[in-house]
Design a protein around this motif. Structure first.
Motif: not given
Lengths: 120, 113
Positions: B67, B70, B53
């Motif tokens: 994440k 997404q 990330n």
């Protein structure tokens, strides 16, 4: 980055003939190679995954008897288009998985320059 | 729902500006994210990959990964006409067999002088 070569870069053949395309990893060993096809202005389409020393895994809808894949060594995979027809005319691209020194999800994937097939 | 989604474009950006390319993916467990550049008539070329990330910078390129949402993006600073190409977002998911990478359909970027 890792270097992947393909041969030939382009080929013109008559309908009904077979065409073999070679994909080589030049500076690394590739346990896994992938074959893609791309029609003009369309996305990449994965055809099959090739692992050294074993049978290729084909994607749904890809005829394994028409697209023969052989991965006999860690640096060479071949795709043979058997009894090619005009609808098989496309850009065929191989790709090789490069193993990282860490866990597998950090592996990268490099592409060859592609082979443009024209079937008359 | 497609596994990897990108806006097809074309995205038109003036020379010297920042181009922002976006990508969403459906497999929440995905671990590896890649950006490829493809010039017309050529094969894809890997330009960035990211696993964690946050941001990852390489020259004029910055990849951003979130994440939780997404979402992965690619920023191109000081855009040049030579950056005009199709940019493919690719994701390696937890459940993808043989570690294959799933590609988006690509975003066509055009840098106008």
């Amino acid at each position: 980055g890792a270097v992947v070569s393909q041969h030939p870069s382009w080929v013109i053949c008559k309908s009904g003939t077979s065409v073999k395309i070679e994909c080589r990893s030049l500076d690394f060993q590739a346990t896994t190679m992938f074959w893609y096809r791309q029609f003009p202005k369309q996305s990449l389409m994965l055809m099959a995954t090739s692992n050294e020393g074993s049978k290729a895994t084909y994607e749904q809808g890809v005829e394994k008897d028409k697209f023969l894949i052989n991965h006999a060594s860690l640096t060479l995979s071949t795709l043979t288009v058997t009894s090619a027809h005009p609808e098989d005319s496309s850009f065929y691209i191989c790709s090789a998985r490069v193993r990282s020194s860490g866990v597998s999800f950090t592996d990268t994937q490099y592409f060859g320059p592609g082979t443009r097939l024209t079937v008359l | 729902q497609k596994e990897v989604e990108q806006n097809s474009g074309p995205l038109s950006v003036p020379e010297g500006a920042i181009a922002s390319l976006n990508c969403t993916y459906s497999d929440r467990g995905s671990q590896s994210f890649f950006w490829y550049r493809q010039y017309s008539g050529k094969s894809p070329e890997l330009i960035m990959f990211i696993y964690s990330n946050g941001d990852k910078e390489d020259g004029r390129f910055t990849a951003q990964l979130n994440k939780a949402s997404q979402y992965v993006s690619l920023l191109i600073r000081d855009s040049q006409p030579s950056d005009s190409a199709t940019y493919l977002c690719a994701v390696r998911g937890v459940y993808s067999s043989a570690s294959k990478i799933i590609f988006g359909s690509g975003t066509r970027l055009s840098i106008r002088p």
